[in-house]
Design a protein around this motif. Structure first.
Motif, PDB file in Angstrom:
ATOM      1  N   ARG A 265       0.836  -1.205   0.000  1.00 54.11           N
ATOM      2  CA  ARG A 265       0.000   0.000   0.000  1.00 54.11           C
ATOM      3  C   ARG A 265       0.864   1.245   0.000  1.00 54.11           C
ATOM      4  O   ARG A 265       1.947   1.273   0.559  1.00 54.11           O
ATOM      5  N   ARG A 266       0.366   2.279  -0.643  1.00 51.09           N
ATOM      6  CA  ARG A 266       1.090   3.547  -0.730  1.00 51.09           C
ATOM      7  C   ARG A 266       0.182   4.687  -0.277  1.00 51.09           C
ATOM      8  O   ARG A 266      -1.027   4.591  -0.365  1.00 51.09           O
ATOM      9  N   LEU A 267       0.821   5.761   0.168  1.00 50.74           N
ATOM     10  CA  LEU A 267       0.068   6.976   0.501  1.00 50.74           C
ATOM     11  C   LEU A 267      -0.154   7.725  -0.803  1.00 50.74           C
ATOM     12  O   LEU A 267       0.792   8.271  -1.369  1.00 50.74           O
ATOM     13  N   LEU A 268      -1.372   7.708  -1.295  1.00 51.05           N
ATOM     14  CA  LEU A 268      -1.641   8.336  -2.588  1.00 51.05           C
ATOM     15  C   LEU A 268      -1.884   9.831  -2.478  1.00 51.05           C
ATOM     16  O   LEU A 268      -1.455  10.591  -3.328  1.00 51.05           O
ATOM     17  N   TRP A 269      -2.611  10.236  -1.453  1.00 50.23           N
ATOM     18  CA  TRP A 269      -2.954  11.649  -1.298  1.00 50.23           C
ATOM     19  C   TRP A 269      -2.678  12.073   0.126  1.00 50.23           C
ATOM     20  O   TRP A 269      -3.091  11.402   1.057  1.00 50.23           O
ATOM     21  N   ILE A 270      -2.016  13.184   0.268  1.00 46.59           N
ATOM     22  CA  ILE A 270      -1.780  13.713   1.615  1.00 46.59           C
ATOM     23  C   ILE A 270      -1.612  15.227   1.533  1.00 46.59           C
ATOM     24  O   ILE A 270      -0.965  15.735   0.621  1.00 46.59           O
ATOM     25  N   TRP A 271      -2.267  15.910   2.456  1.00 46.56           N
ATOM     26  CA  TRP A 271      -2.137  17.360   2.559  1.00 46.56           C
ATOM     27  C   TRP A 271      -1.828  17.689   4.007  1.00 46.56           C
ATOM     28  O   TRP A 271      -2.421  17.118   4.916  1.00 46.56           O
ATOM     29  N   ILE A 272      -0.904  18.606   4.202  1.00 47.19           N
ATOM     30  CA  ILE A 272      -0.548  19.025   5.557  1.00 47.19           C
ATOM     31  C   ILE A 272      -0.651  20.541   5.624  1.00 47.19           C
ATOM     32  O   ILE A 272       0.013  21.237   4.849  1.00 47.19           O
ATOM     33  N   ALA A 273      -1.495  21.022   6.532  1.00 40.98           N
ATOM     34  CA  ALA A 273      -1.653  22.464   6.732  1.00 40.98           C
ATOM     35  C   ALA A 273      -1.339  22.780   8.187  1.00 40.98           C
ATOM     36  O   ALA A 273      -1.718  22.037   9.088  1.00 40.98           O
ATOM     37  N   LEU A 274      -0.630  23.871   8.394  1.00 44.72           N
ATOM     38  CA  LEU A 274      -0.260  24.305   9.741  1.00 44.72           C
ATOM     39  C   LEU A 274      -0.992  25.603  10.055  1.00 44.72           C
ATOM     40  O   LEU A 274      -0.999  26.536   9.255  1.00 44.72           O
ATOM     41  N   PHE A 275      -1.587  25.643  11.237  1.00 41.64           N
ATOM     42  CA  PHE A 275      -2.318  26.819  11.694  1.00 41.64           C
ATOM     43  C   PHE A 275      -1.657  27.353  12.951  1.00 41.64           C
ATOM     44  O   PHE A 275      -1.084  26.606  13.720  1.00 41.64           O
ATOM     45  N   GLY A 276      -1.741  28.647  13.166  1.00 40.12           N
ATOM     46  CA  GLY A 276      -1.223  29.243  14.388  1.00 40.12           C
ATOM     47  C   GLY A 276       0.278  29.453  14.385  1.00 40.12           C
ATOM     48  O   GLY A 276       0.864  29.709  15.424  1.00 40.12           O
TER      49      GLY A 276
ATOM     50  N   PRO B  64      -2.908  30.303   7.449  1.00 33.62           N
ATOM     51  CA  PRO B  64      -2.522  28.893   7.404  1.00 33.62           C
ATOM     52  C   PRO B  64      -1.429  28.664   6.349  1.00 33.62           C
ATOM     53  O   PRO B  64      -1.375  29.351   5.332  1.00 33.62           O
ATOM     54  N   VAL B  65      -0.564  27.688   6.614  1.00 33.10           N
ATOM     55  CA  VAL B  65       0.575  27.409   5.748  1.00 33.10           C
ATOM     56  C   VAL B  65       0.539  25.942   5.339  1.00 33.10           C
ATOM     57  O   VAL B  65       0.362  25.065   6.192  1.00 33.10           O
ATOM     58  N   ARG B  66       0.701  25.674   4.043  1.00 32.79           N
ATOM     59  CA  ARG B  66       0.825  24.288   3.570  1.00 32.79           C
ATOM     60  C   ARG B  66       2.271  23.836   3.719  1.00 32.79           C
ATOM     61  O   ARG B  66       3.197  24.575   3.438  1.00 32.79           O
ATOM     62  N   ALA B  67       2.473  22.595   4.129  1.00 31.24           N
ATOM     63  CA  ALA B  67       3.800  21.991   4.247  1.00 31.24           C
ATOM     64  C   ALA B  67       4.045  21.156   2.989  1.00 31.24           C
ATOM     65  O   ALA B  67       4.049  19.932   3.018  1.00 31.24           O
ATOM     66  N   THR B  68       4.244  21.845   1.884  1.00 36.87           N
ATOM     67  CA  THR B  68       4.319  21.175   0.578  1.00 36.87           C
ATOM     68  C   THR B  68       5.538  20.261   0.449  1.00 36.87           C
ATOM     69  O   THR B  68       5.454  19.225  -0.216  1.00 36.87           O
ATOM     70  N   GLU B  69       6.647  20.591   1.068  1.00 37.03           N
ATOM     71  CA  GLU B  69       7.820  19.714   0.986  1.00 37.03           C
ATOM     72  C   GLU B  69       7.550  18.400   1.721  1.00 37.03           C
ATOM     73  O   GLU B  69       7.921  17.322   1.242  1.00 37.03           O
ATOM     74  N   ALA B  70       6.899  18.464   2.851  1.00 36.12           N
ATOM     75  CA  ALA B  70       6.533  17.251   3.586  1.00 36.12           C
ATOM     76  C   ALA B  70       5.527  16.431   2.789  1.00 36.12           C
ATOM     77  O   ALA B  70       5.613  15.199   2.733  1.00 36.12           O
ATOM     78  N   GLU B  71       4.571  17.097   2.164  1.00 34.51           N
ATOM     79  CA  GLU B  71       3.597  16.395   1.327  1.00 34.51           C
ATOM     80  C   GLU B  71       4.303  15.667   0.182  1.00 34.51           C
ATOM     81  O   GLU B  71       4.005  14.506  -0.106  1.00 34.51           O
ATOM     82  N   ARG B  72       5.247  16.345  -0.449  1.00 36.11           N
ATOM     83  CA  ARG B  72       5.989  15.754  -1.569  1.00 36.11           C
ATOM     84  C   ARG B  72       6.760  14.516  -1.104  1.00 36.11           C
ATOM     85  O   ARG B  72       6.787  13.498  -1.775  1.00 36.11           O
ATOM     86  N   LEU B  73       7.355  14.605   0.066  1.00 36.49           N
ATOM     87  CA  LEU B  73       8.118  13.492   0.623  1.00 36.49           C
ATOM     88  C   LEU B  73       7.240  12.259   0.841  1.00 36.49           C
ATOM     89  O   LEU B  73       7.676  11.131   0.631  1.00 36.49           O
ATOM     90  N   LEU B  74       5.996  12.481   1.249  1.00 39.38           N
ATOM     91  CA  LEU B  74       5.101  11.377   1.581  1.00 39.38           C
ATOM     92  C   LEU B  74       4.275  10.871   0.407  1.00 39.38           C
ATOM     93  O   LEU B  74       3.828   9.730   0.414  1.00 39.38           O
ATOM     94  N   GLN B  75       4.050  11.707  -0.598  1.00 37.66           N
ATOM     95  CA  GLN B  75       3.185  11.346  -1.728  1.00 37.66           C
ATOM     96  C   GLN B  75       3.729  10.105  -2.430  1.00 37.66           C
ATOM     97  O   GLN B  75       4.867  10.088  -2.877  1.00 37.66           O
ATOM     98  N   GLY B  76       2.932   9.071  -2.469  1.00 35.27           N
ATOM     99  CA  GLY B  76       3.324   7.841  -3.137  1.00 35.27           C
ATOM    100  C   GLY B  76       4.295   6.978  -2.359  1.00 35.27           C
ATOM    101  O   GLY B  76       4.741   5.944  -2.848  1.00 35.27           O
TER     102      GLY B  76
END
Length: 87
Positions: A5-16, A21-33
């Motif tokens: 199994r693979r992580l197909l979709w993941i979004w990470i948003a940071l609040f506060g 709000p800020v997206r953690a796009t580098e972390a998402e890229r690392l985990l995608q797939g």
């Protein structure tokens, strides 16, 4: 079969941690797939470029550490929910 199994979709948003709000796009890229869990690496990536705004509730270092801990915990819990994480 679960090892394939693979992580197909993941979004990470940071609040506060910033004015908006800020997206953690580098972390998402690392985990995608990814077929292996990387909560520590992803939490490091999530805060690598983060520039939190200090205020009366916490300074820059505190906000960065808190954001990192929250991302790591959320990923670990999400993986546990899929039966893939450590118990």
């Amino acid at each position: 079969a679960s090892s394939c199994r693979r992580l197909l979709w993941i979004w990470i948003a940071l609040f506060g941690v910033a004015g908006t709000p800020v997206r953690a796009t580098e972390a998402e890229r690392l985990l995608q797939g990814a077929s292996e869990e990387r909560p520590r690496e992803a939490s490091d990536a999530a805060v690598a470029d983060l520039e939190p705004s200090p205020d009366v509730h916490g300074g820059i270092d505190y906000r960065r550490r808190a954001a990192k801990a929250c991302v790591q915990r959320a990923l670990e819990r999400a993986l546990e929910g899929t039966g893939r994480g450590a118990s």
